[in-house]
Motif scaffolding. Structure first.
Motif, mmCIF file in Angstrom:
data_model
loop_
_atom_site.group_PDB
_atom_site.id
_atom_site.type_symbol
_atom_site.label_atom_id
_atom_site.label_comp_id
_atom_site.label_asym_id
_atom_site.label_seq_id
_atom_site.Cartn_x
_atom_site.Cartn_y
_atom_site.Cartn_z
ATOM 1 N N ARG A 205 24.875 28.830 -17.674
ATOM 2 C CA ARG A 205 23.987 30.020 -17.214
ATOM 3 C C ARG A 205 23.340 30.772 -18.273
ATOM 4 N NH1 ARG A 205 29.068 31.309 -14.610
ATOM 5 N NH2 ARG A 205 29.532 32.822 -16.095
ATOM 6 N N ALA A 206 23.721 30.595 -19.483
ATOM 7 C CA ALA A 206 23.120 31.176 -20.601
ATOM 8 C C ALA A 206 21.814 30.366 -21.007
ATOM 9 C CB ALA A 206 24.275 31.312 -21.862
ATOM 10 N N LEU A 207 22.150 29.070 -20.999
ATOM 11 C CA LEU A 207 21.036 27.946 -21.238
ATOM 12 C C LEU A 207 20.111 27.892 -20.530
ATOM 13 C CD1 LEU A 207 23.027 25.082 -22.541
ATOM 14 C CD2 LEU A 207 21.528 26.479 -23.886
ATOM 15 N N ASP A 208 20.382 28.312 -18.959
ATOM 16 C CA ASP A 208 19.203 28.316 -17.974
ATOM 17 C C ASP A 208 18.293 29.370 -18.123
ATOM 18 O OD1 ASP A 208 19.399 26.062 -16.104
ATOM 19 O OD2 ASP A 208 20.989 27.281 -15.069
ATOM 20 N N ARG A 209 19.142 30.640 -18.670
ATOM 21 C CA ARG A 209 18.255 31.778 -18.750
ATOM 22 C C ARG A 209 17.243 31.756 -20.064
ATOM 23 N NH1 ARG A 209 23.391 34.656 -18.038
ATOM 24 N NH2 ARG A 209 23.568 35.160 -15.968
ATOM 25 N N VAL A 210 17.854 31.187 -21.113
ATOM 26 C CA VAL A 210 17.081 31.049 -22.388
ATOM 27 C C VAL A 210 16.015 29.836 -22.365
ATOM 28 C CG1 VAL A 210 17.447 30.086 -24.802
ATOM 29 C CG2 VAL A 210 19.244 31.488 -23.712
ATOM 30 N N SER A 211 16.415 28.722 -21.686
ATOM 31 C CA SER A 211 15.102 27.730 -21.350
ATOM 32 C C SER A 211 14.116 28.428 -20.559
ATOM 33 C CB SER A 211 15.756 26.562 -20.731
ATOM 34 O OG SER A 211 16.333 26.803 -19.370
ATOM 35 N N ALA A 212 14.402 29.310 -19.797
ATOM 36 C CA ALA A 212 13.366 29.877 -18.975
ATOM 37 C C ALA A 212 12.653 30.637 -19.770
ATOM 38 C CB ALA A 212 13.912 30.374 -17.657
ATOM 39 N N ALA A 213 13.130 31.242 -20.469
ATOM 40 C CA ALA A 213 12.409 32.408 -21.451
ATOM 41 C C ALA A 213 11.578 31.742 -22.427
ATOM 42 C CB ALA A 213 13.473 33.265 -22.116
ATOM 43 N N VAL A 214 12.139 30.598 -23.144
ATOM 44 C CA VAL A 214 11.540 29.777 -24.105
ATOM 45 C C VAL A 214 10.170 29.218 -23.567
ATOM 46 C CG1 VAL A 214 11.752 28.061 -25.771
ATOM 47 C CG2 VAL A 214 13.528 29.558 -25.603
ATOM 48 N N LEU A 215 10.276 28.416 -22.646
ATOM 49 C CA LEU A 215 9.130 27.917 -21.788
ATOM 50 C C LEU A 215 8.060 28.859 -21.648
ATOM 51 C CD1 LEU A 215 10.986 25.360 -19.372
ATOM 52 C CD2 LEU A 215 9.344 24.693 -21.459
ATOM 53 N N THR A 216 8.644 29.991 -21.118
ATOM 54 C CA THR A 216 7.537 31.128 -20.808
ATOM 55 C C THR A 216 6.835 31.691 -22.066
ATOM 56 O OG1 THR A 216 8.721 31.621 -18.889
ATOM 57 C CG2 THR A 216 7.151 33.144 -19.623
ATOM 58 N N ALA A 217 7.569 31.830 -23.194
ATOM 59 C CA ALA A 217 7.350 32.271 -24.245
ATOM 60 C C ALA A 217 6.361 31.213 -25.066
ATOM 61 C CB ALA A 217 8.495 32.481 -25.416
ATOM 62 N N PHE A 218 6.480 29.796 -24.857
ATOM 63 C CA PHE A 218 5.592 28.915 -25.379
ATOM 64 C C PHE A 218 4.340 28.987 -24.699
ATOM 65 C CE2 PHE A 218 8.843 25.756 -27.289
ATOM 66 C CZ PHE A 218 8.058 25.495 -28.524
ATOM 67 N N GLY A 219 4.409 29.281 -23.373
ATOM 68 C CA GLY A 219 3.267 29.390 -22.487
ATOM 69 C C GLY A 219 2.325 30.478 -23.027
ATOM 70 N N VAL A 220 3.112 31.606 -23.054
ATOM 71 C CA VAL A 220 2.357 32.891 -23.347
ATOM 72 C C VAL A 220 1.513 32.964 -24.595
ATOM 73 C CG1 VAL A 220 2.574 35.418 -23.510
ATOM 74 C CG2 VAL A 220 3.643 34.362 -21.633
ATOM 75 N N GLY A 221 2.318 32.486 -25.586
ATOM 76 C CA GLY A 221 1.893 32.155 -26.888
ATOM 77 C C GLY A 221 0.825 31.342 -27.148
ATOM 78 N N THR A 222 0.867 30.373 -26.201
ATOM 79 C CA THR A 222 -0.407 29.393 -26.307
ATOM 80 C C THR A 222 -1.519 29.980 -25.733
ATOM 81 O OG1 THR A 222 1.280 27.526 -26.083
ATOM 82 C CG2 THR A 222 -1.218 26.796 -25.601
ATOM 83 N N VAL A 223 -1.485 30.678 -24.574
ATOM 84 C CA VAL A 223 -2.748 31.389 -23.971
ATOM 85 C C VAL A 223 -3.123 32.411 -24.967
ATOM 86 C CG1 VAL A 223 -3.411 32.774 -22.146
ATOM 87 C CG2 VAL A 223 -1.793 30.679 -21.697
ATOM 88 N N VAL A 224 -2.165 33.276 -25.581
ATOM 89 C CA VAL A 224 -2.698 34.402 -26.453
ATOM 90 C C VAL A 224 -3.455 33.680 -27.674
ATOM 91 C CG1 VAL A 224 -1.789 36.372 -27.668
ATOM 92 C CG2 VAL A 224 -1.141 35.905 -25.702
ATOM 93 N N SER A 225 -2.944 32.794 -28.209
ATOM 94 C CA SER A 225 -3.338 32.411 -29.532
ATOM 95 C C SER A 225 -4.923 31.472 -29.048
ATOM 96 C CB SER A 225 -2.579 31.316 -30.077
ATOM 97 O OG SER A 225 -2.478 30.073 -29.319
ATOM 98 N N ALA A 226 -5.080 31.203 -27.730
ATOM 99 C CA ALA A 226 -6.460 30.489 -27.478
ATOM 100 C C ALA A 226 -7.316 31.366 -27.598
ATOM 101 C CB ALA A 226 -6.301 29.793 -26.235
ATOM 102 N N ARG A 227 -6.848 32.647 -27.386
ATOM 103 C CA ARG A 227 -8.044 33.850 -27.244
ATOM 104 C C ARG A 227 -8.445 34.006 -28.863
ATOM 105 N NH1 ARG A 227 -6.205 38.767 -24.061
ATOM 106 N NH2 ARG A 227 -8.392 39.360 -24.520
#
Length: 207
Positions: free
Chosen positions: A185-207
């Motif tokens: 359960r913990a890993l499911d939550r963490v993996s979802a958060a990390v993937l989303t964080a990778f994505g958001v960070g990539t979009v923000v840095s592109a700006r």
């Protein structure tokens, strides 16, 4: 192309792979559902490297170097895809009710989905393209054609496949501990958060 040059290029490829990134995390995540799923993810990522090699060979990837807009577009697309993977992981966890480890591996990721995630994540990672643009020309002998670039692309893909496959085996070995319901359960939550964080960070840095 000398053997020393090929070995030096392999060392640089390995350095690229051991640097943590979306592909590394995706392989580890899919490995939670078995080494085979992790290896399939690694295979998709390796094919993505070949796609970049082909793009460099025909000159398409040079657009990333010349156009900031093109680079940003690819980076944003890659970031949004990672956000999508993170959200999908979160909803898959919710559909299972946050319960025990996924008994059916397909409930988390089918082999086709794992392969696609590795492929698309690599293809939408402009840093891989810039690696080929900056590094490969230094190892291509003068006067060599497209074949030399594709050969080095195959070498990079091979290094990526071997490293990520070993990583998937390591991840799969930890399954006995990871599959404890509370840990899962913990890993499911963490993996979802990390993937989303990778994505958001990539979009923000592109700006």
């Amino acid at each position: 192309m000398s053997l020393d040059a090929v070995l030096a290029f392999c060392a640089l490829c390995l350095l690229l792979e051991v640097t943590p990134g979306p592909n590394t995390f995706l392989v580890l995540r899919h490995s939670l559902h078995g080494a085979r799923t992790g290896v399939v993810t690694a295979l998709g990522s390796a094919l993505g490297a070949l796609v970049w090699a082909g793009a460099v060979a025909v000159g398409l990837a040079a657009l990333l170097e010349r156009s900031a807009q093109a680079y940003q577009a690819v980076k944003v697309a890659g970031g949004l895809y990672l956000v999508f993977l993170g959200v999908r992981t979160f909803w898959a966890h919710r559909r299972r009710g946050g319960g025990s480890a996924p008994g059916a591996a397909a409930a988390a990721a089918s082999l086709r989905g794992a392969f696609g995630a590795g492929l698309v994540s690599c293809v939408l990672n402009p840093k891989v393209g810039l690696f080929f643009l900056a590094v490969v020309p230094q190892f291509v002998p003068a006067g060599s054609g497209v074949g030399a670039t594709l050969l080095l692309g195959a070498v990079e893909a091979g290094v990526a496949l071997v490293y990520l496959s070993v990583l998937s085996q390591v991840g799969a070995r930890a399954v006995d501990w990871i599959r404890r319901p509370r840990v899962t359960r913990a890993l499911d939550r963490v993996s979802a958060a990390v993937l989303t964080a990778f994505g958001v960070g990539t979009v923000v840095s592109a700006r």
